[in-house]
Design a protein around this motif. Structure first.
Motif, short mmCIF file in Angstrom:
data_model
loop_
_atom_site.label_atom_id
_atom_site.label_comp_id
_atom_site.label_asym_id
_atom_site.label_seq_id
_atom_site.Cartn_x
_atom_site.Cartn_y
_atom_site.Cartn_z
N VAL A 137 0.86 -1.18 0.00
CA VAL A 137 0.00 0.00 0.00
C VAL A 137 0.89 1.23 0.00
N ASP A 138 0.56 2.18 -0.86
CA ASP A 138 1.30 3.43 -0.93
C ASP A 138 1.35 4.10 0.44
N ALA A 139 2.48 4.74 0.73
CA ALA A 139 2.67 5.36 2.04
C ALA A 139 1.57 6.36 2.37
N ARG A 140 1.00 7.02 1.36
CA ARG A 140 -0.07 8.00 1.59
C ARG A 140 -1.36 7.36 2.05
N ALA A 141 -1.49 6.05 1.81
CA ALA A 141 -2.77 5.37 2.06
C ALA A 141 -2.71 4.44 3.27
N ARG A 142 -1.69 4.59 4.09
CA ARG A 142 -1.57 3.73 5.27
C ARG A 142 -2.63 4.09 6.31
N LYS A 143 -2.97 3.12 7.13
CA LYS A 143 -3.89 3.29 8.26
C LYS A 143 -5.30 3.70 7.81
N LEU A 144 -5.66 3.30 6.61
CA LEU A 144 -7.00 3.57 6.10
C LEU A 144 -7.79 2.27 5.94
N GLY A 145 -7.22 1.16 6.38
CA GLY A 145 -7.89 -0.12 6.26
C GLY A 145 -7.80 -0.76 4.89
N ILE A 146 -6.94 -0.22 4.03
CA ILE A 146 -6.85 -0.72 2.66
C ILE A 146 -6.22 -2.11 2.61
N ALA A 147 -5.15 -2.32 3.38
CA ALA A 147 -4.51 -3.64 3.39
C ALA A 147 -5.47 -4.70 3.91
N ARG A 148 -6.29 -4.35 4.89
CA ARG A 148 -7.27 -5.30 5.43
C ARG A 148 -8.32 -5.65 4.37
N THR A 149 -8.78 -4.65 3.63
CA THR A 149 -9.78 -4.92 2.59
C THR A 149 -9.19 -5.79 1.48
N ILE A 150 -7.95 -5.52 1.09
CA ILE A 150 -7.28 -6.36 0.08
C ILE A 150 -7.25 -7.81 0.57
N THR A 151 -6.84 -7.99 1.82
CA THR A 151 -6.75 -9.34 2.39
C THR A 151 -8.11 -10.02 2.42
N ASP A 152 -9.13 -9.30 2.84
CA ASP A 152 -10.48 -9.88 2.90
C ASP A 152 -10.94 -10.34 1.52
N LEU A 153 -10.65 -9.55 0.50
CA LEU A 153 -11.05 -9.91 -0.87
C LEU A 153 -10.29 -11.16 -1.34
N LEU A 154 -9.00 -11.22 -1.05
CA LEU A 154 -8.20 -12.38 -1.47
C LEU A 154 -8.68 -13.65 -0.78
N ILE A 155 -9.00 -13.56 0.50
CA ILE A 155 -9.48 -14.73 1.23
C ILE A 155 -10.86 -15.14 0.71
N ALA A 156 -11.73 -14.17 0.43
CA ALA A 156 -13.04 -14.50 -0.13
C ALA A 156 -12.90 -15.16 -1.49
N ASP A 157 -11.95 -14.68 -2.28
CA ASP A 157 -11.71 -15.27 -3.60
C ASP A 157 -11.23 -16.72 -3.46
N ALA A 158 -10.36 -16.95 -2.47
CA ALA A 158 -9.86 -18.30 -2.24
C ALA A 158 -10.98 -19.22 -1.74
N ARG A 159 -11.80 -18.73 -0.83
CA ARG A 159 -12.92 -19.54 -0.35
C ARG A 159 -13.84 -19.97 -1.50
N ALA A 160 -14.07 -19.04 -2.42
CA ALA A 160 -14.93 -19.35 -3.55
C ALA A 160 -14.34 -20.43 -4.44
N ALA A 161 -13.01 -20.60 -4.37
CA ALA A 161 -12.33 -21.67 -5.12
C ALA A 161 -12.17 -22.92 -4.27
N GLU A 162 -12.92 -22.99 -3.17
CA GLU A 162 -12.95 -24.15 -2.26
C GLU A 162 -11.63 -24.36 -1.54
N VAL A 163 -10.95 -23.26 -1.24
CA VAL A 163 -9.71 -23.30 -0.46
C VAL A 163 -10.06 -23.37 1.02
N THR A 164 -9.31 -24.17 1.75
CA THR A 164 -9.53 -24.32 3.19
C THR A 164 -8.41 -23.73 4.03
N ASP A 165 -7.21 -23.65 3.47
CA ASP A 165 -6.04 -23.23 4.25
C ASP A 165 -5.29 -22.12 3.51
#
Length: 222
Positions: A137-165
């Motif tokens: 995340v760009d230094a200007r965008a830190r502490k805005l919850g952006i990294a958390r949202t990216i992570t949530d999307l990646l995990i949701a994408d993995a779950r949709a592909a039947e990923v467990t771990d």
């Protein structure tokens, strides 16, 4: 220009065929003598305490002057081929290896703000496992919850592909991943499918090359 079709909607990309193609492309690139030499050289430099050529670009990028980031104007979308240079630039700025982006591009999310990519992250799928990588995340965008949202999307994408771990490697972001429920896991406890990955191969064959690295895991199918 971002369109509705560009939005990062979990479960709309990964198919067994695309996963297989991505793994095959990664393994083909990984087996090349040039890539092996590059990884050996990186391990040697790390072991010698050398930061390599990425430190100066990292400092320059962090000192970039630009307008502040308004989180309400951020759009999270699938990465495009044209995003690859910017993704690599952001990874370099975070001292992350800018490798195997093309091979896993379908699993990348980018964050666009006023036509500029200011965040990224990727997921690699291996059977019922995924490896989360390259959260930047760009230094200007830190502490805005952006990294958390990216992570949530990646995990949701993995779950949709039947990923467990989900697995990952981290150094500086260790507290962040602990807060998200990830825990330390020894390399020998990784499930077999993600051991095909380039990161596992590098860390397992170059022990001690990256000081302070953590191997982490989380169950994500609940």
């Amino acid at each position: 220009m971002v369109t509705q079709r560009d939005e990062f909607i979990p479960g709309t990309v990964w198919t067994p065929e695309l996963i297989r193609q991505s793994i095959d492309r990664m393994l083909a690139a990984l087996s090349s003598p040039e890539m092996q030499q590059a990884m050996d050289a990186a391990a040697h430099d790390a072991g010698a305490g050398e930061s390599g050529s990425i430190s100066e670009p990292a400092r320059a990028l962090q000192q970039r002057t630009a307008s502040p980031v308004d989180p309400t104007r951020c759009v999270f979308r699938r990465a495009r081929q044209s995003d690859v240079p910017r993704i690599a630039e952001m990874m370099i700025a975070e001292d992350l290896p800018p490798l195997f982006i093309d091979e896993w591009l379908p699993g990348f999310v980018v964050v666009e703000h006023d036509d500029e990519v200011i965040g990224c992250g990727g997921g690699e799928i291996y059977d019922d496992c995924c490896v989360i990588r390259s959260i930047a995340v760009d230094a200007r965008a830190r502490k805005l919850g952006i990294a958390r949202t990216i992570t949530d999307l990646l995990i949701a994408d993995a779950r949709a592909a039947e990923v467990t771990d989900a697995y990952l490697f981290t150094v500086d972001a260790y507290p962040f991943w602990l807060r998200l429920g990830f825990a330390d896991v020894p390399l020998e406890e990784w499930k077999l499918p993600p051991r095909q990955g380039w990161q596992y191969g590098y860390v397992s064959t170059h022990p001690g090359a990256v000081e302070g690295i953590h191997s982490m895991w989380k169950r994500i199918d609940d």
